[in-house]
Design an enzyme around this catalytic site. Structure first.
Site, PDB file in Angstrom:
ATOM      1  N   LYS A  13       0.825  -1.214   0.000  1.00 27.02           N
ATOM      2  CA  LYS A  13       0.000   0.000   0.000  1.00 27.02           C
ATOM      3  C   LYS A  13       0.860   1.266   0.000  1.00 27.02           C
ATOM      4  O   LYS A  13       0.606   2.199  -0.758  1.00 27.02           O
ATOM      5  CB  LYS A  13      -0.928   0.037   1.232  1.00 27.02           C
ATOM      6  CG  LYS A  13      -1.873  -1.140   1.362  1.00 27.02           C
ATOM      7  CD  LYS A  13      -2.834  -0.973   2.532  1.00 27.02           C
ATOM      8  CE  LYS A  13      -2.167  -0.864   3.887  1.00 27.02           C
ATOM      9  NZ  LYS A  13      -1.468  -2.092   4.322  1.00 27.02           N
ATOM     10  N   ARG A  88      -9.489   0.968   9.301  1.00 30.63           N
ATOM     11  CA  ARG A  88      -9.089  -0.420   9.574  1.00 30.63           C
ATOM     12  C   ARG A  88     -10.167  -1.177  10.320  1.00 30.63           C
ATOM     13  O   ARG A  88      -9.986  -2.357  10.603  1.00 30.63           O
ATOM     14  CB  ARG A  88      -7.812  -0.426  10.411  1.00 30.63           C
ATOM     15  CG  ARG A  88      -6.521  -0.656   9.615  1.00 30.63           C
ATOM     16  CD  ARG A  88      -5.386  -0.503  10.586  1.00 30.63           C
ATOM     17  NE  ARG A  88      -4.177  -1.170  10.264  1.00 30.63           N
ATOM     18  CZ  ARG A  88      -3.102  -0.586   9.728  1.00 30.63           C
ATOM     19  NH1 ARG A  88      -3.149   0.664   9.353  1.00 30.63           N
ATOM     20  NH2 ARG A  88      -1.997  -1.256   9.570  1.00 30.63           N
ATOM     21  N   ARG A 127      11.674  -5.745   3.917  1.00 32.06           N
ATOM     22  CA  ARG A 127      11.621  -4.316   4.262  1.00 32.06           C
ATOM     23  C   ARG A 127      12.593  -4.018   5.411  1.00 32.06           C
ATOM     24  O   ARG A 127      13.305  -3.023   5.399  1.00 32.06           O
ATOM     25  CB  ARG A 127      10.196  -3.907   4.648  1.00 32.06           C
ATOM     26  CG  ARG A 127      10.118  -2.463   5.136  1.00 32.06           C
ATOM     27  CD  ARG A 127       8.703  -1.954   5.185  1.00 32.06           C
ATOM     28  NE  ARG A 127       7.945  -2.520   6.280  1.00 32.06           N
ATOM     29  CZ  ARG A 127       6.623  -2.501   6.363  1.00 32.06           C
ATOM     30  NH1 ARG A 127       5.909  -1.982   5.394  1.00 32.06           N
ATOM     31  NH2 ARG A 127       5.989  -3.014   7.399  1.00 32.06           N
ATOM     32  N   ARG A 139      11.191  -0.311  12.594  1.00 33.02           N
ATOM     33  CA  ARG A 139       9.890  -0.194  13.261  1.00 33.02           C
ATOM     34  C   ARG A 139       9.801  -1.211  14.395  1.00 33.02           C
ATOM     35  O   ARG A 139      10.241  -2.355  14.252  1.00 33.02           O
ATOM     36  CB  ARG A 139       8.779  -0.463  12.249  1.00 33.02           C
ATOM     37  CG  ARG A 139       8.570   0.676  11.298  1.00 33.02           C
ATOM     38  CD  ARG A 139       7.601   0.324  10.205  1.00 33.02           C
ATOM     39  NE  ARG A 139       6.362  -0.290  10.691  1.00 33.02           N
ATOM     40  CZ  ARG A 139       5.238  -0.319   9.989  1.00 33.02           C
ATOM     41  NH1 ARG A 139       5.191   0.233   8.798  1.00 33.02           N
ATOM     42  NH2 ARG A 139       4.166  -0.905  10.470  1.00 33.02           N
ATOM     43  N   ARG A 150      -0.585  -8.307  13.780  1.00 35.36           N
ATOM     44  CA  ARG A 150      -1.058  -7.372  12.748  1.00 35.36           C
ATOM     45  C   ARG A 150      -1.884  -8.113  11.691  1.00 35.36           C
ATOM     46  O   ARG A 150      -2.889  -7.613  11.210  1.00 35.36           O
ATOM     47  CB  ARG A 150       0.137  -6.652  12.102  1.00 35.36           C
ATOM     48  CG  ARG A 150       0.768  -5.640  13.068  1.00 35.36           C
ATOM     49  CD  ARG A 150       2.192  -5.286  12.687  1.00 35.36           C
ATOM     50  NE  ARG A 150       2.298  -4.588  11.429  1.00 35.36           N
ATOM     51  CZ  ARG A 150       3.428  -4.501  10.717  1.00 35.36           C
ATOM     52  NH1 ARG A 150       4.537  -5.072  11.160  1.00 35.36           N
ATOM     53  NH2 ARG A 150       3.430  -3.854   9.599  1.00 35.36           N
TER      54      ARG A 150
END
Ligand code: AMP
Length: 209
Positions: A13, A88, A127, A139, A150
């Site tokens: 995204k 969400r 990532r 992160r 998640r």
């Protein structure tokens, strides 16, 4: 153009949102980024959000909705925006409907990224490696345990939005397993008719089918 990008963590995204920003000249609003900024600012609300985010759970609807309400009111959102990571939950989607109604505007499309869960873990690991390679701060929630939470949050709380927006006739789906360029091309071809309708409306012409 007012768009929502809907998909699980690692679906692409953020990458596609940045490309749409260049293509349409509209702003990207990532609630994850906005929450990370408020966490870094160290306010009491930011500290609370940081704890929840590090676990991989969703922060409360009222907190995220307040952030989005304030953000979409700013002048840079007048031409449109891409919501990346919001809404969400169905509660957030309903709150967004109310906010947009009050402003007298509406959504143009919701783009769903369809991706096999099995590749998401690999993508998030990539990532992490890329960010580490660039010397960026990692992160707190890019670890296997938080990622499991998640993904569970996406399945349980966010996936129902696919039906929510399909019922409104706003849902467009792309194959998020394709290459980055192929996904961009798919999105652009899905959005092209809507862009043309907007251009015609702006020029006072009747929209063509
Ligand atoms: P993201 O950067 O979109 O992956 O979001 C990172 C984390 O921020 C999520 O796992 C949640 O903890 C929190 N978050 C971001 N957007 C929302 C939202 N719309 N509602 C609740 N929590 C959110």
């Amino acid at each position: 153009m007012r768009l929502i990008l809907l998909g699980p963590p690692g679906a692409g995204k953020g990458t596609q949102a940045r490309r749409l920003v260049d293509c349409y000249g509209i702003v990207q609003l990532s609630t994850g980024d906005l929450l990370r900024e408020s966490a870094a600012a160290g306010t009491p609300a930011g500290r609370k959000a940081h704890e929840i985010m590090a676990r991989g759970d969703l922060v409360p609807d009222d907190m995220v909705v307040a952030i989005v309400a304030e953000r979409i009111d700013r002048p840079d959102c007048a031409k449109g925006f891409i919501l990346d990571g919001f809404p969400r939950t169905v509660g957030q989607a309903e709150a967004l409907d109310r906010l947009l109604r009050e402003k007298g505007v509406s959504l143009d499309a919701v783009i769903e990224f369809k991706v096999d869960e099995s590749i998401l873990v690999q993508r998030v690991e990539n990532r992490v490696k890329e960010m580490a390679g660039r010397g960026e701060t990692l992160r707190a929630d890019d670890n296997p345990e938080a990622l499991r939470h998640r993904l569970a949050a996406y399945r349980g709380q966010t996936a129902p939005l696919v039906d929510y927006y399909a019922r409104k006739g706003l849902l467009l789906s792309v194959d998020g397993m394709l290459s980055i360029d192929q996904v961009t091309a798919e999105i652009e071809s899905l959005l092209a008719p809507r862009k043309r309708v907007q251009a015609d409306a702006g020029a006072g012409k009747p929209a063509q089918s």
